[in-house]
Design an enzyme around this catalytic site. Structure first.
Site, PDB file in Angstrom:
ATOM      1  N   ASP A   1      49.108  48.516  41.538  1.00  0.00           N
ATOM      2  CA  ASP A   1      50.533  48.479  41.209  1.00  0.00           C
ATOM      3  C   ASP A   1      50.818  47.335  40.225  1.00  0.00           C
ATOM      4  O   ASP A   1      51.956  47.159  39.779  1.00  0.00           O
ATOM      5  CB  ASP A   1      51.415  48.406  42.458  1.00  0.00           C
ATOM      6  CG  ASP A   1      51.137  47.190  43.322  1.00  0.00           C
ATOM      7  OD1 ASP A   1      50.248  46.394  42.972  1.00  0.00           O
ATOM      8  OD2 ASP A   1      51.822  47.043  44.361  1.00  0.00           O
ATOM      9  N   SER A   2      49.766  46.618  39.822  1.00  0.00           N
ATOM     10  CA  SER A   2      49.898  45.678  38.692  1.00  0.00           C
ATOM     11  C   SER A   2      50.368  46.438  37.454  1.00  0.00           C
ATOM     12  O   SER A   2      50.835  45.825  36.492  1.00  0.00           O
ATOM     13  CB  SER A   2      48.566  44.976  38.408  1.00  0.00           C
ATOM     14  OG  SER A   2      47.515  45.907  38.303  1.00  0.00           O
TER      15      SER A   2
ATOM     16  N   ASP B   1      46.928  52.188  44.726  1.00  0.00           N
ATOM     17  CA  ASP B   1      47.747  51.235  45.488  1.00  0.00           C
ATOM     18  C   ASP B   1      48.956  51.921  46.104  1.00  0.00           C
ATOM     19  O   ASP B   1      49.686  52.647  45.405  1.00  0.00           O
ATOM     20  CB  ASP B   1      48.275  50.149  44.533  1.00  0.00           C
ATOM     21  CG  ASP B   1      47.602  48.808  44.737  1.00  0.00           C
ATOM     22  OD1 ASP B   1      46.960  48.605  45.783  1.00  0.00           O
ATOM     23  OD2 ASP B   1      47.732  47.969  43.838  1.00  0.00           O
TER      24      ASP B   1
ATOM     25  N   LYS C   1      45.049  51.592  48.904  1.00  0.00           N
ATOM     26  CA  LYS C   1      45.038  50.155  49.194  1.00  0.00           C
ATOM     27  C   LYS C   1      46.412  49.725  49.676  1.00  0.00           C
ATOM     28  O   LYS C   1      47.424  50.172  49.128  1.00  0.00           O
ATOM     29  CB  LYS C   1      44.640  49.359  47.949  1.00  0.00           C
ATOM     30  CG  LYS C   1      44.640  47.849  48.174  1.00  0.00           C
ATOM     31  CD  LYS C   1      43.873  47.089  47.123  1.00  0.00           C
ATOM     32  CE  LYS C   1      44.634  46.811  45.860  1.00  0.00           C
ATOM     33  NZ  LYS C   1      45.878  46.039  46.046  1.00  0.00           N
TER      34      LYS C   1
ATOM     35  N   GLU D   1      48.618  46.139  51.237  1.00  0.00           N
ATOM     36  CA  GLU D   1      48.580  44.677  51.265  1.00  0.00           C
ATOM     37  C   GLU D   1      48.998  44.112  52.620  1.00  0.00           C
ATOM     38  O   GLU D   1      49.901  44.640  53.265  1.00  0.00           O
ATOM     39  CB  GLU D   1      49.524  44.110  50.189  1.00  0.00           C
ATOM     40  CG  GLU D   1      49.089  44.423  48.775  1.00  0.00           C
ATOM     41  CD  GLU D   1      49.962  43.737  47.726  1.00  0.00           C
ATOM     42  OE1 GLU D   1      50.835  42.908  48.086  1.00  0.00           O
ATOM     43  OE2 GLU D   1      49.758  44.034  46.532  1.00  0.00           O
TER      44      GLU D   1
ATOM     45  N   GLU E   1      42.306  38.000  47.299  1.00  0.00           N
ATOM     46  CA  GLU E   1      42.871  37.498  46.034  1.00  0.00           C
ATOM     47  C   GLU E   1      43.301  36.043  46.182  1.00  0.00           C
ATOM     48  O   GLU E   1      44.046  35.690  47.103  1.00  0.00           O
ATOM     49  CB  GLU E   1      44.073  38.373  45.628  1.00  0.00           C
ATOM     50  CG  GLU E   1      44.700  37.926  44.315  1.00  0.00           C
ATOM     51  CD  GLU E   1      45.630  38.973  43.691  1.00  0.00           C
ATOM     52  OE1 GLU E   1      45.780  40.079  44.258  1.00  0.00           O
ATOM     53  OE2 GLU E   1      46.202  38.664  42.637  1.00  0.00           O
TER      54      GLU E   1
HETATM   55  O1  KIV Z   1      47.572  45.735  41.688  1.00  0.00           O
HETATM   56  C1  KIV Z   1      46.444  45.329  41.383  1.00  0.00           C
HETATM   57  O2  KIV Z   1      45.955  45.514  40.268  1.00  0.00           O
HETATM   58  C2  KIV Z   1      45.690  44.613  42.394  1.00  0.00           C
HETATM   59  C3  KIV Z   1      44.508  43.823  41.936  1.00  0.00           C
HETATM   60  C4  KIV Z   1      44.949  42.592  41.261  1.00  0.00           C
HETATM   61  C5  KIV Z   1      43.569  43.556  43.046  1.00  0.00           C
HETATM   62  O3  KIV Z   1      46.034  44.660  43.532  1.00  0.00           O
END
Ligand code: KIV
Length: 297
Positions: A72-73, A115, A144, A146, A213
Site C-alpha cells: 500500500d506504499s 497488502d 499482508k 500490519e 520494518e
Molecule cells: O507497503 C509496502 O510497500 C510495505 C513495504 C515497505 C514492506 O509494506
C-alpha cells in the site's frame, strides 16, 4: 469486447513496455510457500521488491526477484498521498490485478503478495476475509496485514480458510499517526519483548512470512533464529533476516526526498532497471545488502 494481443514480430520495436506473449517458457520453477520456506531452511536469502504495475513486475520476475509485494506504499509512490492510510481496497485490487497480468505475460514465477489496506481488516475477522478474498481474486497468492496482538486471531482465521498470510511488525506505516512518525521500533527492552511476543503469536497463528520494518538488527536476527516456520523479511532490519524487501522506486533512486538510511540506490551502478534489480537480488543473496554498518540500527 475481448482484448486480443497483437502478434509480435521479434525484429520490430514494440511500444509502451509491451510484454511478451503469455507462452514464454519460464526460466525457473514458480515460487510457492513450500519453496520459500525451504529457502529459509537452507539459508538462501529471499529477495522481495514492491511493484505496482505490469511492466515493472514482469521485469522484476525476469530479474530473479522471488516475491513481489503490491504494497500500500503505492498510495505514496503512485497516488501522491501523504501516507498509506488513504489507500482503498479497490485501488489495491486494481494494482494487484495489473501486476498479476504482468507476471503471467512474463515468466509468472514470482510469489505475489497484496497488502490489505487500512480499515479493511481491523473491524472483524469476517471483514478481513472479505477483503483478503478480493485481493486473492485479483491475483494475489498471499495477503499482508500490519500489527501484532489482535492480528493473530485474524491471521489464524484467514490461514484456516486457505489464505496465506504475511505479517508485518516494527514500523507499521498504517499506524504512523499512533506511532508518532517513521521511527525505529523495538529499541526499549519492553518494546523488544512485546515485538517478540507478537511475532511468536503470529507464527503460531500460521503466518508464513513476517516483514520486520525499522527494527534493530540484533532484535530481528534473534527473531529470525527463534521462529521456526515463519520467514522474516527485513526492511531497515539489518542483514540477519531470512530475506529483504525494498520499495521499488527507492532502490531505483526515484525519490526526491531524503532517502531512508536503510535504502541502497541500485540504479547508480546499473545500466538499466533490470540490471539494478539483478544487482539487488545478488546483493541480498550474497549478504552484502544490507550492510549493517550503513543501513541498520
Ligand atoms: O507497503 C509496502 O510497500 C510495505 C513495504 C515497505 C514492506 O509494506
Amino acid at each position: 469486447m475481448s482484448q486480443t494481443t497483437p502478434a509480435m514480430d521479434p525484429s520490430t520495436a514494440t511500444p509502451y513496455g509491451t510484454l511478451p506473449p503469455a507462452s514464454l517458457p519460464a526460466q525457473r520453477k514458480p515460487l510457492s510457500l513450500p519453496r520459500l520456506l525451504e529457502m529459509r531452511t537452507r539459508g538462501e536469502k529471499i529477495a522481495m521488491l514492491t511493484s505496482y504495475d505490469a511492466t515493472f513486475a514482469a521485469v522484476a520476475d525476469a530479474a530473479g526477484v522471488e516475491c513481489i509485494l503490491v504494497g500500500d506504499s503505492l498510495g505514496m509512490v503512485c497516488q501522491g498521498l501523504p501516507s498509506t492510510v488513504g489507500v482503498s481496497l479497490d485501488t489495491m485490487c486494481y494494482h494487484v490485478a495489473s501486476v498479476s497480468r504482468g507476471l503471467h505475460r512474463a515468466q509468472g514465477t514470482a510469489w505475489l503478495i497484496g497488502d490489505l489496506p487500512f480499515g479493511t481488516y481491523q473491524e472483524s475477522k469476517e471483514q478481513a476475509l472479505r477483503s483478503a478474498s478480493a485481493l486473492m481474486q485479483a491475483g494475489a497468492h498471499m495477503v499482508k496485514l500490519e500489527g501484532g496482538g489482535w492480528t493473530a486471531e485474524t491471521t489464524r482465521f484467514l490461514v484456516e480458510r486457505g489464505i496465506p498470510v504475511c505479517a508485518h511488525l516494527g514500523l507499521t506505516p498504517q499506524t504512523v499517526h499512533a506511532l508518532g512518525g517513521y521511527r525505529v521500533q523495538g529499541r526499549s527492552d519492553e518494546g523488544a519483548a512485546t515485538m517478540k511476543r507478537h511475532a511468536h503469536e503470529l507464527e503460531d497463528a500460521g503466518a508464513a512470512l513476517l516483514v520486520l520494518e525499522m527494527v534493530p538488527a540484533a532484535l530481528s536476527t534473534e527473531l529470525t533464529h527463534e521462529l521456526t516456520s515463519c520467514a522474516t523479511i527485513g526492511i531497515g532490519a539489518g542483514n540477519g533476516t531470512a530475506g529483504q524487501v525494498l520499495v521499488l522506486h527507492d532502490m531505483l533512486g526515484v525519490n526526491l526526498g531524503k532517502m531512508p538510511k536503510f535504502v541502497r540506490n541500485f540504479m547508480q551502478e546499473a545500466g538499466g532497471v533490470k540490471e539494478a534489480m539483478q544487482a539487488y537480488v545478488a546483493a541480498v543473496k550474497n549478504g552484502s545488502f544490507p550492510d549493517n554498518a550503513a543501513h541498520a540500527w
